[in-house]
Design an enzyme around this catalytic site. Structure first.
Site, mmCIF file in Angstrom:
data_model
loop_
_atom_site.group_PDB
_atom_site.id
_atom_site.type_symbol
_atom_site.label_atom_id
_atom_site.label_comp_id
_atom_site.label_asym_id
_atom_site.label_seq_id
_atom_site.Cartn_x
_atom_site.Cartn_y
_atom_site.Cartn_z
ATOM 1 N N LYS A 38 0.835 -1.209 0.000
ATOM 2 C CA LYS A 38 0.000 0.000 0.000
ATOM 3 C C LYS A 38 0.864 1.252 0.000
ATOM 4 C CE LYS A 38 -2.381 -1.240 3.622
ATOM 5 N NZ LYS A 38 -3.342 -1.272 4.738
ATOM 6 N N ASP A 73 -0.019 5.428 10.593
ATOM 7 C CA ASP A 73 -0.770 4.240 10.168
ATOM 8 C C ASP A 73 -1.482 3.599 11.348
ATOM 9 O OD1 ASP A 73 -1.522 2.538 8.045
ATOM 10 O OD2 ASP A 73 -0.076 1.031 8.692
ATOM 11 N N LYS A 88 -3.736 7.277 7.806
ATOM 12 C CA LYS A 88 -4.763 6.249 7.578
ATOM 13 C C LYS A 88 -6.012 6.613 8.356
ATOM 14 C CE LYS A 88 -4.472 2.028 9.409
ATOM 15 N NZ LYS A 88 -4.044 0.617 9.534
#
Length: 797
Positions: free
Chosen positions: A122, A242, A282
């Site tokens: 990702k 994240d 995120k």
């Protein structure tokens, strides 16, 4: 011949795939669409998107946005159809329908990517889609990055691969630091802490865990300390965040549950970033007012903000990445940033809203609703399709899916230049072997192979460390059954949950001495680097919820059982069907080691065995057994009932245990033996005590005695080496003094905590040493035996 035939089959399959893609525009369009799931906010030319006055921030309650709440209700209605699906079966199904499901394996094998996980793919995709690395940094040849909530470190590994193989970054000096919940801190819970320490174990100096050693970035002091931690960087060019935690027990409210974490991550990024820097965050669904405020703030602080769903992010989940480019001057946001820092903490988003709705322009709300509607449509479509295919999937549908999955691999490798790039391979033997290997790979799979010597964790620690890390991953909390079944499980008591758990078999099995007999440490350990040892002090442990030396699920079960006030541990009786080492057998075993040491002339030199524990534990033993002279000493005080969840983490117990060990090392003579009872060895401090014994004795093993006391195990140490003890003792004396000062000092003491509740010694040997050699396996086995025996006896009673 077979190898050649295999190569021809692979190429033929690829040529067939190419013809399918070219002849089917729908497949091609779907593949292209997977890599185009992005929505960018467009700032109006009028400049009406501006940072609100700090005095107006955090003063009004949150407000619901009707259209966004309708999207939330709609999505949850679709997700609720999964409530009766067993999670492992559903995951297996969605893995097979995941269009990007083959990318990770292809990149891992062809690119030799370090920590090649979904997160790696990702972030590499984000790097290939956006100009994430500021041009100024690349031109100056210096890039500095900060990675928040980063465990296990896949973003760092992906960036390293990109930096080492990209023409524009290959000669750029790169410095990074990272933060995450410390996987070695015993108070960090298993549902929030990533146990995978493959990168962390190799790069500990680059990780920031804060003054209390937890690594919790949601503590205000840690935020300010981290600013000082990165102060040696001339500028910070990129911050990634994240973070998340397990929300599977309440998936409908995932966005609200992680809102405060997102606020803290954004505050940290705005504080750390230099002008022109980039930020990757995120997030999940963006329906709540807290998310609306956060996205508006980011749009006011950066020149460009996009919401991106990577192709390698599973299409059925709510995960998206907010990519922010070109940070404005920190001066513009400083007043609001100061207020965010003053209110910083784990409940930042639970208080007042960051901005009232009246402060957010309608033009932004309109764009934000369009962004939410777009990703809502994609997610609902994916879940609906997976539900349909779960019931029935035709051969044609399966074939089409496989064509798409193969096409996504090819598209990923080519689009992000993982393919077709020449590497710096000379005519050495390794390069020749590499060329021979790639001859058997189709052209489209030839990648920028990154040699292991250029990985971040190239200096590998011992295989034992890898085994323990793998065991911890296998032992992490995993979801089983369906959502409905898990909710029913929560309503059961701890005994019923054990009976339905994956640990039921090992807990219900009657114990033997086979595992105890097969687990031992051979010493004296020659690789103790005492000159590198140092003391880490942090906040006193409120409980032991996590251990690098124990399977997390077992520890959770034990903690649940010990929280049951109805359990009287003093009344737990032995299980008649279990084998347990009695005092006589342990002493006879030690004596047996010295029976073998008779001289060729038949003379036997009497050896001494120092035995910690009262006669009530060891029975009415004589002062000697065979040719072994016994000396009895008082054992360390085991934790009281009020501190039972601390296990061996209670500060007073640790101090006394260390004192007993020091007394032994000062008293024993060459070749003597030691019997040391321990409660457990879950904490880093007690693990280090075992390491010290490993360094000073020829053989260390353990036995689990009959449960006549709270003793968990007895460490059996044979063949004392005074030379090794002499090296360790001065440092242990300093540690003992430090423990005493913390126990006796009243400053910062919490009356609700156990003795020394302010601060305590958490570690005094580098984790690298605790994770090498046979020690981790030994501790894992011993702790497992102790916990299984305790739970077994409770289940039998």
């Amino acid at each position: 011949m077979s190898s050649g035939n295999g190569t021809r089959r692979k190429v033929s399959k690829q040529e067939h795939f190419n013809s399918v893609v070219v002849s089917d525009p729908d497949i091609l369009a779907e593949i292209q669409g997977l890599f185009s799931k992005v929505k960018a906010y467009v700032k109006p030319a009028s400049g009406e998107w501006s940072i609100p006055d700090a005095n107006a921030a955090l003063r009004h309650p949150a407000e619901e946005h009707q259209h966004l709440q309708e999207l939330k209700a709609s999505l949850n209605a679709v997700k609720n159809q999964l409530s009766d699906k067993k999670v492992h079966v559903w995951h297996q199904h969605t893995n097979s329908t995941n269009r990007a499901g083959k990318v990770i394996a292809a990149v891992r094998s062809a690119a030799n990517a370090e920590i090649c996980t979904q997160a790696w793919c990702k972030f590499y995709e984000i790097l290939g889609t956006f100009n994430l690395l500021p041009e100024e940094a690349l031109q100056n040849g210096e890039l500095n990055t900060v990675h928040l909530c980063e465990a296990p470190g896949a973003f760092i590994a992906a960036l390293n691969h990109y930096m080492k193989t990209s023409e524009s970054t290959r000669y750029c000096d790169w410095c990074w630091v990272a933060n995450t919940l410390n996987p070695y801190h015993e108070a960090n819970g298993g549902s929030t802490t990533i146990a995978d320490d493959r990168l962390i174990a190799h790069t500990l100096p680059w990780w920031f865990f804060g003054s209390d050693n937890t690594g919790d970035i949601m503590i205000q002091k840690h935020l300010l300390d981290m600013q000082a931690f990165v102060s040696n960087m001339r500028r910070v060019d990129l911050v990634t965040a994240d973070g998340s935690f397990d929300c599977q027990e309440n998936p409908d409210e995932q966005e609200a549950l992680v809102a405060s974490l997102h606020y803290c991550e954004v505050t940290a990024a705005l504080l750390l970033l230099s002008p022109g820097g980039s930020f990757v965050l995120k997030m999940f669904t963006l329906y709540e007012h807290s998310s609306v405020c956060l996205l508006y703030l980011l749009n006011c602080c950066f020149h460009s903000v996009s919401v991106f769903k990577p192709a390698t992010s599973k299409a059925g989940n709510s995960e998206v990445y907010v990519v922010c480019l070109n940070y404005d001057s920190k001066e513009a946001v400083r007043p609001l940033l100061s207020k965010l820092i003053r209110n910083y903490g784990p409940h930042l988003a639970d208080r007042e809203a960051l901005f009232s709705r009246s402060l957010i322009p309608e033009s932004f709300l309109k764009q934000h609703e369009e962004v939410c509607s777009y990703f809502h449509k994609l997610q609902v479509a994916t879940i609906t399709e997976n539900l349909q295919l779960f019931d029935e999937m035709s051969t044609e549908q399966r074939q089409r899916l496989e064509h798409i999955r193969d096409g996504v691999v090819q598209n990923y490798l080519q689009r992000f230049q993982v393919t077709g790039k020449k590497t710096e391979e000379s005519g050495n033997k390794e390069a020749q072997n590499r060329q021979m290997r790639t001859k058997a790979i189709p052209v489209w799979l030839k990648v920028s192979f990154l040699q292991r010597s250029r990985w971040i964790s190239r200096n590998t620690v011992s295989p034992a460390c890898c085994r323990v890390s793998a065991s911890r991953l296998l032992g992490q909390k995993t979801q089983t059954g369906s959502f409905n079944e898990r909710k029913e499980l929560q309503a059961l008591n701890w005994k019923e949950r054990i009976e339905k758990s994956c640990h039921a078999t090992c807990i219900q099995r009657h114990s033997t001495d086979e595992r105890e007999m097969s687990s031992f440490l051979e010493g004296p350990l020659s690789s103790c680097h005492v000159n590198t040892w140092y003391v880490i002090i942090g906040s006193a442990l409120p409980a032991v919820r996590n251990s690098p030396f124990c399977e997390g699920g077992l520890l959770n079960h034990l903690n649940e059982a010990q929280m049951d006030t109805a359990v009287d541990w003093t009344l737990v009786s032995p299980c008649k069907s279990c084998h347990s080492s009695c005092a006589a057998s342990i002493l006879s075993e030690v004596a047996g080691h010295y029976d073998l040491k008779a001289s060729p002339m038949g003379n036997k030199k009497k050896k001494r065995c120092l035995v910690f524990g009262s006669h009530s534990v060891w029975g009415s033993c004589e002062s000697h057994i065979g040719d072994l002279l016994l000396t009895f000493c008082a054992e360390p005080s085991f934790p009281k009932r009020g501190c039972i969840l601390l296990h061996d983490g209670e500060p007073l117990y640790q101090q006394q245990l260390l004192g007993c060990v020091m007394f032994s090392l000062q008293t024993l003579s060459s070749g003597d033996a030691l019997l040391m009872p321990v409660f457990s060895a879950l904490t880093r401090v007690t693990a280090t005590v075992v390491l010290c014994l490993h360094a000073c004795f020829r053989l260390v093993s353990f036995r689990c005695p009959s449960p006549s006391s709270v003793v968990g195990a007895v460490l059996v140490c044979v063949g004392f080496c005074p030379e090794a003890a002499a090296q360790i003792l001065p440092f242990l004396t300093d540690v003992q003094n430090c423990m005493s000062q913390l126990l006796n000092g009243e400053e910062g003491r919490d009356k609700n905590q156990p003795s020394g509740g302010g601060r305590q010694v958490l570690q005094f040997v580098p984790m690298e040493e605790l994770l090498t050699g046979g020690l981790p396996d030994f501790l894992w086995t011993m702790n497992s035996e102790i916990i299984q025996q305790k739970l077994h006896l409770l289940m039998q009673s």
